[in-house]
Design a protein around this motif. Structure first.
Motif, PDB file in Angstrom:
ATOM      1  N   LYS A  55      51.433 -48.739  37.998  1.00  0.00           N
ATOM      2  CA  LYS A  55      50.659 -47.904  37.083  1.00  0.00           C
ATOM      3  C   LYS A  55      50.293 -48.724  35.849  1.00  0.00           C
ATOM      4  CE  LYS A  55      50.878 -43.634  34.344  1.00  0.00           C
ATOM      5  NZ  LYS A  55      49.497 -43.275  34.666  1.00  0.00           N
ATOM      6  N   THR A  56      49.018 -48.716  35.499  1.00  0.00           N
ATOM      7  CA  THR A  56      48.528 -49.512  34.368  1.00  0.00           C
ATOM      8  C   THR A  56      47.951 -48.599  33.293  1.00  0.00           C
ATOM      9  OG1 THR A  56      47.959 -51.348  35.851  1.00  0.00           O
ATOM     10  CG2 THR A  56      46.966 -51.351  33.664  1.00  0.00           C
ATOM     11  N   ASP A  76      41.102 -46.285  36.148  1.00  0.00           N
ATOM     12  CA  ASP A  76      40.877 -45.780  37.510  1.00  0.00           C
ATOM     13  C   ASP A  76      39.691 -46.477  38.173  1.00  0.00           C
ATOM     14  OD1 ASP A  76      42.975 -44.054  37.272  1.00  0.00           O
ATOM     15  OD2 ASP A  76      41.756 -42.345  36.647  1.00  0.00           O
ATOM     16  N   LYS A  77      38.704 -46.813  37.364  1.00  0.00           N
ATOM     17  CA  LYS A  77      37.498 -47.422  37.912  1.00  0.00           C
ATOM     18  C   LYS A  77      37.716 -48.880  38.308  1.00  0.00           C
ATOM     19  CE  LYS A  77      32.627 -48.319  36.751  1.00  0.00           C
ATOM     20  NZ  LYS A  77      31.574 -48.140  35.718  1.00  0.00           N
ATOM     21  N   TYR A  78      38.449 -49.636  37.485  1.00  0.00           N
ATOM     22  CA  TYR A  78      38.544 -51.080  37.704  1.00  0.00           C
ATOM     23  C   TYR A  78      39.931 -51.583  38.115  1.00  0.00           C
ATOM     24  CZ  TYR A  78      33.989 -51.545  35.390  1.00  0.00           C
ATOM     25  OH  TYR A  78      32.670 -51.449  35.062  1.00  0.00           O
ATOM     26  N   LEU A 134      40.570 -42.684  24.287  1.00  0.00           N
ATOM     27  CA  LEU A 134      40.476 -41.534  25.197  1.00  0.00           C
ATOM     28  C   LEU A 134      39.763 -41.893  26.502  1.00  0.00           C
ATOM     29  CD1 LEU A 134      39.549 -38.726  22.622  1.00  0.00           C
ATOM     30  CD2 LEU A 134      41.771 -39.125  23.704  1.00  0.00           C
ATOM     31  N   LYS A 135      38.976 -42.950  26.496  1.00  0.00           N
ATOM     32  CA  LYS A 135      38.217 -43.348  27.688  1.00  0.00           C
ATOM     33  C   LYS A 135      38.992 -44.322  28.586  1.00  0.00           C
ATOM     34  CE  LYS A 135      33.856 -42.878  25.135  1.00  0.00           C
ATOM     35  NZ  LYS A 135      32.634 -43.569  24.656  1.00  0.00           N
ATOM     36  N   PHE A 136      40.166 -44.771  28.125  1.00  0.00           N
ATOM     37  CA  PHE A 136      40.910 -45.779  28.884  1.00  0.00           C
ATOM     38  C   PHE A 136      41.360 -45.309  30.269  1.00  0.00           C
ATOM     39  CE2 PHE A 136      42.314 -48.349  24.903  1.00  0.00           C
ATOM     40  CZ  PHE A 136      41.085 -49.003  24.931  1.00  0.00           C
ATOM     41  N   GLY A 162      40.790 -61.170  32.283  1.00  0.00           N
ATOM     42  CA  GLY A 162      39.652 -61.875  31.682  1.00  0.00           C
ATOM     43  C   GLY A 162      38.341 -61.150  31.878  1.00  0.00           C
ATOM     44  N   ALA A 163      38.307 -60.223  32.834  1.00  0.00           N
ATOM     45  CA  ALA A 163      37.076 -59.461  33.087  1.00  0.00           C
ATOM     46  C   ALA A 163      36.936 -58.268  32.158  1.00  0.00           C
ATOM     47  CB  ALA A 163      37.064 -58.980  34.545  1.00  0.00           C
ATOM     48  N   MET A 164      37.979 -57.978  31.400  1.00  0.00           N
ATOM     49  CA  MET A 164      37.993 -56.748  30.617  1.00  0.00           C
ATOM     50  C   MET A 164      37.041 -56.802  29.421  1.00  0.00           C
ATOM     51  SD  MET A 164      41.317 -54.672  29.261  1.00  0.00           S
ATOM     52  CE  MET A 164      42.001 -54.695  30.922  1.00  0.00           C
TER      53      MET A 164
END
Length: 872
Positions: free
Chosen positions: A331-332, A320-322, A313-315, A156-158
């Motif tokens: 692994k997501t 890694d950040k969140y 491309l930014k995924f 839900g934070a995405m």
């Protein structure tokens, strides 16, 4: 001494083309000049260049003054009227053949209209959204060890993070389906509603659902707001406006802020009620902070189509950040699914929308095409077969001076009479049967939608096309008879006249046998679904949706005791999910000799009577017990499949192992034999059972067979008295059958049109066998005079169709097998493609051929041969 080069010759086809269009009085002079030019140009130049230049000069001569008139015959109104009159007279003169012609075309056209209507509605799902190319769903792929989970949900934070971090994202929308039916009350009314979704206020920004009442910008803004479908609004409020009224949902007042338009729109989102997403956040405050929990479907609106690639491309950096996990145990990955692909995309867990099957649509479109071709080949076959009966007519008209174009026009006119008459009848049948077709396929089709200039123009074009296709070969064949042969009734029986009819007959059997093979295997597959042992008891069982009312859940023991006292039931158990529903998937860890093993497995919350009530087979350990207090908080039972996910070699090895799941700890106390709690499309997945009364949402009640109807009525009264809520029940059999709604709908459509295709083939068979018998009447009479018996004569007639049937079977086997192999691949449990499924349709067709020939030939075979030879 150099060898003289052989001179080039002008292109033959260029000369032929010139002779075809150029006037005779100009041809000799023009061709002479062009040949002289060609000879001069060919000296020392390549042949290709000279030929191209010659073609250029030939085409340069295509001018009005040089064009010849190929015929003095002109079509005028009188001729058209005369052709139509002759056509109608011939149609009435041969009523039997005419009826077969028209019925075959009517069934073919009507079937195709219905198929194309259904296919068009499926292909138009979500096409009414103006931003359909810019809206994407954010999907999550999770891999933990050997477990791979493709999810259609996200944290839900995405959504907020996407809008803040990615310039490609204009806005976002979060949605979630309610966990089970919700009890909705208004004044004295109370109903459980199952098609309920939570949606953010941007819902009407991304999607173009029409509101007939309310504000698109504010309808879902703030907590405890609800938007209703027009049907639901009438259900609760009648004809008065519901805006500003309040419905009691989950014991809270929700204000009605919008009503959707009454006209149904084809969307992958299927709902009757939208609750504001702030209401969801009010119930689950961690939705916007817990990155590990994925309860929402998230859509994003992008700036343009190309930005989807740059966003993807930014995924990895975003994950890694969140969303990185300690030790990278899980692994997501993130991906995007466009709104245009959502309906026909691959199946993903947690998808709140419904899904279509493009392969089925391709098959239906192929079936529509084949049925039309079958009807046309029927028409052509019978028309060409009737050629011998019209030879004298053609001969007399040719001797009287009729041009071939006049004869061709006459036979085309007759074909157009049949096709347009059949088209008119088909349109009438389509309008008459459309409501019934809507019920069969489970979609709403409104007749007025199809009365447009475009569609009417397309139907006229269809009639013209069918007329041309149906009339071309018979017109050319019949008009090509030489006058002398025609007057002598001498039909050319060479290969050129016989082969087309046999080819079309073979093609008819190819289509009929192929469709029948597919229909038989589909029928067997659905039989397997209905008869397969699911591993649990499902007869005489109803499932009651209790919703999330804590008062009802807290009284589950009292409710059970009181319902058992009625004497109407033989068993009752509570659970979070009933068979046919997919439970939640959770990361589960077990400890084996100090080693932690984890896997994503499903969890169904059950009570102590669940295993006994559904008659599951316990193969190791023990069942839950009401006498052991720790079973309520710290006991787990696994199915067999879960053992392999944890790397356990036997059921006994699992007993006593420690587990950690959903923040709870305990021990594995038992293992049950695998049972099919999901659709047979799916392999059995790893499943865990635990006791947790606060999560009960369903009551499974086994009713005594000797008092079923009385039991339902008695339980309904008792339930209402105990809970003050409606007895919202459904039969378990029906719930399980709904898992195959799309398959059964497709199977029903396909079987229906297969029967129609067979009917068309049978009509053609009757007409063709009638013609063959008529053509061979004198031959059969002579053979009978010479001593041939009735059986020998019948066998000789059947041989006319033997080769086409066998060729049709051989040609149909490969495409039918390849399609069925692919179609059956969507079922985890399926029938084997046995030879009998290929042989049986051929036997059915052979039987139909035999019946038709026997019926048509009985009179000729058994009558006195002198009757047939009297005029010789």
């Amino acid at each position: 001494m150099s060898q003289l080069r052989k001179p080039y010759n002008p292109p033959r086809f260029a000369d032929r083309f010139l002779s075809w269009f150029c006037k005779d009085e100009l041809l000799e002079e023009v061709k002479g000049d062009l040949h002289e030019f060609y000879e001069l140009e060919s000296q020392g130049k390549s042949r290709v260049k000279v030929n191209l230049k010659y073609w250029f000069h030939v085409l340069h001569f295509v001018r009005p003054f040089a064009l010849k008139r190929h015929s003095t015959y002109q079509i005028n109104n009188i001729m058209v009227t005369n052709n139509l009159k002759i056509g109608f007279r011939n149609m009435m003169k041969h009523k039997g053949f005419s009826l077969i012609h028209i019925l075959g075309l009517v069934m073919g056209i009507t079937s195709s209209l219905f198929i194309l209507t259904y296919v068009d509605s499926e292909l138009n799902v979500d096409q009414f959204h103006k931003n359909k190319q810019l809206v994407y769903r954010v999907d999550t792929d999770i891999k933990a060890g050997d477990t791979f989970l493709p999810l259609a949900v996200a944290s839900g934070a995405m959504g907020p993070a996407f809008r803040n971090e990615f310039p490609e994202v204009v806005d976002y929308l979060r949605m979630s389906r309610s966990w089970g039916p919700l009890l909705v009350k208004y004044e004295q009314q109370a109903y459980f509603e199952s098609k309920v979704m939570y949606a953010e206020h941007t819902f009407f920004k991304l999607f173009d659902f029409e509101l007939q009442q309310g504000s698109r910008e504010k309808a879902l803004e703030g907590p405890f707001k609800v938007v209703l479908s027009a049907e639901l609004a009438r259900k609760y409020f009648g004809e008065k406006s519901p805006l500003g009224e309040f419905l009691e949902i989950k014991d809270r007042p929700y204000q009605v802020t919008g009503v959707l338009a009454d006209k149904p729109l084809d969307s992958h989102l299927d709902f009757d009620m939208l609750l504001s997403f702030q209401s969801w956040i009010n119930d689950f405050p961690t939705t916007e902070t817990n990155w590990g929990w994925k309860p929402t479907t998230t859509y994003v609106l992008l700036t343009d189509v190309a930005s989807s690639e740059s966003l993807a491309l930014k995924f990895p950096e975003f994950v890694d950040k969140y969303m990185a996990t300690a030790g990278n145990e899980v692994k997501t990955d993130l991906s995007l699914t466009s709104l245009e692909q959502a309906y026909f995309g691959s199946s993903r867990l947690g998808d709140i929308g419904v899904q279509g099957n493009k392969k089925q649509l391709y098959l239906l479109m192929s079936a529509a095409f084949l049925i039309i071709i079958l009807a046309l080949s029927n028409f052509i076959n019978l028309s060409s077969a009737r050629a011998s009966t019209r030879m004298k007519e053609v001969g007399i008209r040719k001797v009287a001076g009729a041009h071939r174009i006049q004869l061709v026009t006459q036979f085309f006119s007759e074909a157009f009479i049949f096709t347009f008459l059949a088209l008119a009848i088909s349109i009438g049948l389509f309008a008459l049967l459309l409501p019934g077709f809507s019920e069969v396929v489970g979609k709403t089709f409104e007749l007025q939608t199809y009365w447009t200039i475009e569609i009417l123009g397309a139907l006229v074009l269809l009639g013209i096309t069918l007329g041309v296709l149906a009339g071309a070969y018979p017109a050319i064949l019949i008009s090509s008879f030489k006058p002398i042969d025609a007057l002598k009734n001498k039909l050319n029986t060479g290969k050129t006249s016989i082969s087309p009819r046999k080819v079309m007959t073979t093609f008819q059997f190819f289509i009929s046998i192929g469709l029948l093979i597919v229909a038989v295997v589909m029928w067997k597959q659905f039989q397997l679904i209905e008869s397969k042992d699911l591993g649990f008891y499902k007869d005489q069982t109803i499932v009651v949706d209790m919703g999330q009312n804590p008062e009802v859940i807290g009284k589950h023991r009292v409710i059970k005791d009181e319902l058992i006292k009625t004497g109407f039931i033989s068993g009752l158990s509570f659970s979070s999910h009933a068979p046919g529903e997919k439970p939640h998937s959770l990361t589960t860890r077990i400890s084996l000799e100090g080693e932690q093993r984890s896997a994503e497995i499903l969890l169904n919350i059950v009570d102590q009577d669940f295993i006994n009530n559904y008659q599951l087979t316990l193969i190791a350990g023990r069942d839950f017990s009401s006498d052991i207090a720790s079973d309520t908080v710290g006991a787990m039972i696994l199915n067999e499949t879960a053992l392999s996910y944890f790397g356990l070699s036997s059921p006994e090895e699992a007993i006593g192992l420690d587990f950690n799941q959903w923040g709870g700890n305990g021990k594995v106390i038992g293992v049950v034999k695998d049972f099919h709690y999901q659709s047979l499309h799916e392999e059995i997945e790893p499943l865990s059972l635990r006791v947790w009364p606060a999560q009960f949402r369903k009551a499974s009640i086994k009713i005594n067979s000797n008092s079923f109807q009385a039991g339902i009525a008695g339980l309904s009264d008792k339930w209402l008295g105990l809970t003050n809520e409606p007895f919202n029940y459904s039969f378990l059999d029906d719930r399980l059958n709904r898992l195959y709604t799309n398959d059964q709908r497709f199977g029903s459509i396909f079987r229906l049109f297969t029967i129609l295709a067979l009917a068309i083939a049978c009509l053609g068979l009757v007409g063709l066998s009638s013609f063959v018998v008529k053509l061979k009447t004198k031959e059969l009479a002579i053979r009978k005079v010479l001593g041939a018996g009735p059986m020998a004569l019948l066998v000789r007639l059947l041989k006319e169709f033997g080769l086409p049937v066998m060729l049709g079977l051989v040609l149909a086997v490969a495409p039918a097998y390849l399609f069925l192999k692919d179609w059956l691949g969507q079922f985890a449990y399926r029938v084997e493609l046995l030879p009998v499924y290929l042989i049986l349709p051929a036997l059915i067709i052979i039987m139909l051929v035999a019946i038709s020939v026997l019926y048509q030939s009985a009179k000729v075979v058994f009558e006195n041969p002198t009757n047939s030879l009297r005029d010789e």
